[in-house]
Design a protein around this motif. Structure first.
Motif, mmCIF file in Angstrom:
data_model
loop_
_atom_site.group_PDB
_atom_site.id
_atom_site.type_symbol
_atom_site.label_atom_id
_atom_site.label_comp_id
_atom_site.label_asym_id
_atom_site.label_seq_id
_atom_site.Cartn_x
_atom_site.Cartn_y
_atom_site.Cartn_z
ATOM 1 N N THR A 181 0.825 -1.207 0.000
ATOM 2 C CA THR A 181 0.000 0.000 0.000
ATOM 3 C C THR A 181 0.861 1.260 0.000
ATOM 4 O OG1 THR A 181 -0.160 0.000 2.410
ATOM 5 C CG2 THR A 181 -1.863 -1.198 1.217
ATOM 6 N N GLU B 100 0.640 4.266 1.535
ATOM 7 C CA GLU B 100 1.004 4.907 2.802
ATOM 8 C C GLU B 100 2.028 4.067 3.575
ATOM 9 O OE1 GLU B 100 0.622 7.707 4.232
ATOM 10 O OE2 GLU B 100 -0.934 8.723 3.072
ATOM 11 N N TYR B 101 1.869 2.750 3.553
ATOM 12 C CA TYR B 101 2.858 1.908 4.234
ATOM 13 C C TYR B 101 4.212 2.078 3.553
ATOM 14 C CZ TYR B 101 4.629 -1.803 7.161
ATOM 15 O OH TYR B 101 5.354 -2.502 8.093
ATOM 16 N N ASN B 102 4.186 2.175 2.238
ATOM 17 C CA ASN B 102 5.435 2.368 1.489
ATOM 18 C C ASN B 102 6.072 3.728 1.763
ATOM 19 O OD1 ASN B 102 5.599 -0.140 0.345
ATOM 20 N ND2 ASN B 102 4.442 0.415 -1.489
ATOM 21 N N LEU B 103 5.230 4.746 1.996
ATOM 22 C CA LEU B 103 5.761 6.061 2.354
ATOM 23 C C LEU B 103 6.522 5.952 3.681
ATOM 24 C CD1 LEU B 103 5.727 9.126 1.580
ATOM 25 C CD2 LEU B 103 3.807 9.360 3.158
ATOM 26 N N ALA B 104 5.917 5.252 4.641
ATOM 27 C CA ALA B 104 6.563 5.067 5.947
ATOM 28 C C ALA B 104 7.825 4.208 5.822
ATOM 29 C CB ALA B 104 5.574 4.446 6.926
#
Lengths: 162, 414
Positions: free
Chosen positions: A104, A106-110
């Motif tokens: 996902t 957002e998870y990848n952004l984190a």
């Protein structure tokens, strides 16, 4: 007089309702839903910073899927970055973390941020002052390889040092 | 070579026009006859086309038009119910147009009676919306569930620029909310569907913005030097849950939109992000890497000092969860083997239902009536939107140009 009028009209409503007890009666007005278009003015000066910073410390380190730890190859790269930073004490760097497109956004952004932070921690442990480092993440939004294969994904799981 | 080819295509396109196509319908649809509305002929045929398309693409209706019928009554007294019964028609819809307003009536053929009489007042240049309201009334009367034709979908497109777009639920009437050279991600509606929140990289790092749809007014959700992402509105519209990176790690906070107070919700050295609110706002679900792989956790906001409870156990990647509007379960991204698929789990069941079967499905968003899930897929590397209804119908909203992703379904607009 008023009361009797009220009673009569009340009666009419009752009769109306009972004569069509299973029918729904509705009334509504369409919602306008107007939309205004906005242009975002970019203040992202990343390109400028690429040019103005000395290129000695430019490097990229790569990561495994869903991992944030440094590989032995990455450590080799980072040693030369540390040397470049020690030789040029005025040089500041931006660490931008990236992820491949799987998983996902957002998870990848984190995940990208964790990768940038891991590199930052290594540099700080090796004597680089923390105020010379900025970390940020683009997650999966800025791939350098567009293929949907492991070779492309591996190129995209990275931290760029500029 | 491939790159140049793509660039040429992109430079020709201004909009990624969405066209909806149904790939699979339900097995036992409602059989409905729609007669042309009397009055303004041009408006009548425009409305008829949109209404019929809306009903068909819900996957739950088989539609009869005038030419499919044995008789086409002009008023209630002239309805020959047997003419419809013999064709196994369940419902008949008739209507009148007067000065842009529509009165329509629905008859139950089995009961031989009128079951609904509705008036929709139109406004100039909003004929599509007028047709969507009528479609939703028909859908609601027959299925018992509010229709979603008059709702909207928010999504992001990427060509040479990034665009935040809004379109009718059928993909038509596409309009640009925001255009930017830098990435836009994670669009989300306010509960009253008058505002949107999203992440924009225009300042050089991820920041959450709130934008008024009608006026275009926009501002950062909160002034803070760290990266901020993953906005989600509380059901009462008073709070925004966010992911902040100010603690050296992704942590979830709740922002009070009135006084801008921040309350930290999570405290763990692993990633915590992708928060979403339960329908009544008493719980927050989020994705956390604390078990070693992304999994879904839930926090009870009503309990003092409550600890996150893990709620996904099947597989090593479960992320971006959202609650069904009736709070009977959750929808999320689930990895099985190497494929990322949209999955659902009801709270009273102990197994996961996968709803899709492609390789890289993501960003599920649930319609306000809980009946349809729209999500993003990759087809030959190109992003497009697809949907699945709980009754089993499947559809695609393919972009004719550009790459489309991250759909977000509005609330009811009626």
């Amino acid at each position: 007089m008023i009361f009797s009028k009220f009673n009569i009209s009340f009666l009419f409503i009752i009769i109306f309702l009972s004569s069509c007890s299973s029918m729904n009666v509705t009334e509504e007005t369409v919602y306008s839903g107007d939309v205004k278009t906005v242009q975002a003015s970019s203040t992202d000066n990343e390109d400028i910073s690429y040019d103005s910073q000395a290129i000695f410390a430019n490097a990229t380190v790569y990561f495994d899927f869903d991992k944030t730890n440094l590989t032995s190859k990455s450590l080799q790269t980072l040693k030369s970055v540390v040397d470049a930073l020690n030789d040029n004490s005025k040089l500041n760097i931006v660490l931008s973390g990236h992820a491949d497109e799987r998983g996902t956004r957002e998870y990848n952004l984190a995940l990208g941020q964790r990768r940038a932070d891991t590199v930052s921690q290594y540099l700080i442990l090796n004597g680089v002052e923390s105020n010379r480092i900025i970390t940020k993440s683009y997650g999966e939004e800025r791939p350098i390889a567009n293929g949907q294969d492991e070779a492309s994904y591996a190129k995209n799981r990275r931290v760029q040092i500029n | 070579m491939k790159k140049i080819f793509l660039l040429l295509i992109f430079s020709n396109s201004i909009f990624s026009e969405l066209i909806l196509e149904i790939t699979e319908g339900t097995e036992d649809p409602y059989r409905v006859a729609i007669l042309p509305f009397k009055g303004d002929k041009k408006l009548s045929s425009e409305l008829e086309n949109i209404i019929i398309n809306n009903l068909k693409r819900s996957g739950e209706f088989y539609v009869f038009q005038a030419s499919d019928l044995l008789s086409t009554p002009d008023k209630e007294e002239n309805i020959v119910f047997n003419d419809f019964k013999i064709l196994n028609v369940d419902y008949l819809v008739m209507g009148n147009i007067t000065n842009g307003d529509v009165v329509y009536e629905i008859y139950d053929i089995g009961k031989r009676s009128k079951v609904r009489s509705s008036t929709v007042f139109g406004i100039p240049n909003k004929n599509r919306q007028l047709a969507h309201y009528i479609s939703d009334g028909i859908y609601e009367e027959i299925t018992g569930i509010p229709g979603i034709s008059s709702t909207k979908i928010l999504y992001v497109t990427q060509e040479n620029k990034y665009r935040l777009m809004v379109a009718d639920a059928d993909g038509e009437n596409e309009q640009i909310l925001l255009e930017s050279k830098e990435p836009i991600i994670s669009p989300s509606w306010s509960p009253d569907s008058r505002q949107v929140a999203y992440v924009s990289f225009e300042t050089g790092m991820a920041k959450v913005f709130i934008q008024n749809i009608a006026t275009g007014e926009r501002s950062v959700a909160i002034e803070n030097s760290s990266q901020i992402s993953s906005p989600a509105w509380s059901p009462d519209g008073k709070f925004l849950s966010l992911t902040l990176f100010q603690d050296g790690n992704a942590e979830i906070y709740i922002l009070n939109l009135r006084n801008k107070n921040l309350t930290r919700l999570t405290n763990h050295y692993s990633i915590d992000t992708e928060s979403s609110w339960s329908p009544k706002g008493s719980k927050i679900m989020f994705t956390s890497g604390r078990s070693g792989s992304p999994q879904l956790y839930e926090l009870d906001l009503k309990k003092f000092n409550s600890k996150p409870k893990r709620i996904s156990f099947d597989g090593n990647y479960n992320a971006k969860g959202s609650y069904l509007p009736d709070n009977e379960g959750i929808v999320f991204v689930h990895r099985s083997n190497t494929n990322f698929q949209i999955a659902m789990k009801y709270f009273d069941e102990n197994f996961v239902r996968t709803l899709t079967e492609a390789k890289m499905d993501e960003s599920p968003s649930i319609s306000p009536n809980g009946n349809v899930i729209v999500y993003a897929i990759k087809d030959d590397g190109m992003g497009l939107l697809a949907g699945v209804t709980l009754s089993g119908a499947k559809f695609r909203l393919p972009a004719t140009k550009g790459s489309v992703r991250e759909p977000s379904w509005s609330g009811y607009l009626r």
